[in-house]
Design a protein around this motif. Structure first.
Motif, PDB file in Angstrom:
ATOM      1  N   ASP A 175      -0.694  -1.443  -4.547  1.00  0.00           N
ATOM      2  CA  ASP A 175       0.522  -1.352  -5.351  1.00  0.00           C
ATOM      3  C   ASP A 175       1.595  -0.673  -4.505  1.00  0.00           C
ATOM      4  N   SER A 216       3.959   1.948  -6.163  1.00  0.00           N
ATOM      5  CA  SER A 216       3.402   3.289  -6.401  1.00  0.00           C
ATOM      6  C   SER A 216       2.903   3.928  -5.109  1.00  0.00           C
ATOM      7  N   ILE A 261       0.293   2.919  -3.384  1.00  0.00           N
ATOM      8  CA  ILE A 261      -1.181   2.917  -3.367  1.00  0.00           C
ATOM      9  C   ILE A 261      -1.658   1.795  -2.458  1.00  0.00           C
ATOM     10  N   ARG A 269      -6.247   0.350  -9.681  1.00  0.00           N
ATOM     11  CA  ARG A 269      -5.595   0.506  -8.369  1.00  0.00           C
ATOM     12  C   ARG A 269      -6.437   1.374  -7.438  1.00  0.00           C
TER      13      ARG A 269
END
Length: 324
Positions: free
Chosen positions: A246, A249, A251, A269
């Motif tokens: 992601d 974010s 991640i 995630r």
């Protein structure tokens, strides 16, 4: 001159055909035959009406209306009939596989119980009860789909305990059970054989410390069950996060399951973490939304579970096989 059709012979008071209302037990053929019979009655009544014109008795006209209404109703029932859902062979195969996996877990736990006897930890006994309950539940699902015809042999399913029917949750002692046999067998043997010549005692000391970094992970990989694709695990680290990338974010897990159906399969995630310590691989659920299971056993969040070669890992609904 003519014989009026009594109310029970054609119209709304006509005897209903022998079929169950709304279920597929009503065979379409029976409905079609009844519709044909009612249409024959309509033809006869219409012939009388055409012959008599305005002198047609009110009873004949009423029977004609009722018979037409009956045909409309029967036709609506015929159109509404739905065939029973077909049995999905993939679902039967999935249930059989899951039963086999649970029975394998039961076999391992029973071996531990037989070995330890009265000293068997309570967590092992609880996991054993939960695995047996899971087999009973899965067997019941399979029997409901197949009518018992394709049921897989399930000896343990005969004594289901009154436990929760959900998948068994791993307890702390269960971790110890699998841990005890594994590390000595896998770490010690290869280290001595691959070493150079006769000097056993000096060479064993060096490889004993080497597994802590990820040197031993060169062949570690995950095989995606649905596609058969292999995902090699990074060899430059001893902890590997599995999840979904992601970028928004920030991640970026080491193993991104997005290309392998991770999003639709409920992979979080940051779903789970693989770790290699002293030659032993473990997996830890990172408090994922749809859970992590190893060989059918649900992991508690943040509790490491030892992995062996060939272990089946479920990340949400995405299944992979761990290979060394």
């Amino acid at each position: 001159m003519f014989k009026e059709t009594p109310p029970g012979a054609g119209g709304g008071g006509a005897a209903r055909p022998p079929h169950a209302r709304g279920g597929y037990g009503a065979q379409p053929k029976q409905l079609e035959e009844e519709i044909a019979r009612q249409q024959l009655v309509i033809s006869q009544l219409e012939a009388v009406q055409q012959s008599l014109g305005a002198a047609t008795p009110a009873g004949v006209l009423q029977s004609l209306d009722e018979t037409r209404a009956a045909v409309a109703r029967l036709q609506a029932e015929l159109d509404a009939l739905q065939p029973p859902p077909a049995v999905d062979p993939a679902e039967i195969a999935r249930l059989n596989d899951e039963i086999a996996r649970q029975q394998q877990v039961i076999g391992q736990l029973e071996a531990v119980q037989q070995s330890l006897g009265a000293a068997t930890p309570a967590g092992v006994l609880q996991s054993l009860d939960e695995a047996r309950a899971a087999v009973a539940r899965l067997q019941a699902e399979l029997d409901a789909l197949t009518g018992g015809a394709a049921a897989a042999p399930a000896p343990e399913a005969a004594q289901p305990p009154a436990a929760d029917a959900s998948a068994p949750t791993v307890a702390a002692p269960a971790t110890d059970v699998v841990d005890a046999p594994e590390p000595p067998a896998e770490a010690a043997a290869p280290a001595t054989t691959d070493a150079s010549s006769p000097t056993d005692q000096t060479i064993v000391a060096a490889p004993a410390e080497q597994p802590a970094p990820a040197t031993a992970s060169a062949g570690a990989r995950l095989i995606i069950e649905e596609s058969g694709q292999e995902v090699l695990l990074p060899t430059d680290r001893s902890e590997i996060v599995i999840g979904r990338e992601d970028p928004i974010s920030g991640i970026h897990p080491e193993v991104d399951m997005t290309p392998h159906g991770g999003e639709s399969g409920g992979v979080s995630r940051q779903h789970a973490r693989l770790a290699l310590v002293d030659g032993q691989w473990t997996i830890t659920d990172l408090n994922s939304t749809n859970y992590t299971r190893v060989d059918g056993v649900k992991l508690d969040p943040n509790v490491p579970m030892p992995l062996k070669d060939g272990a089946r890992i479920q990340l949400g609904r995405v299944a992979v096989t761990f290979r060394l």
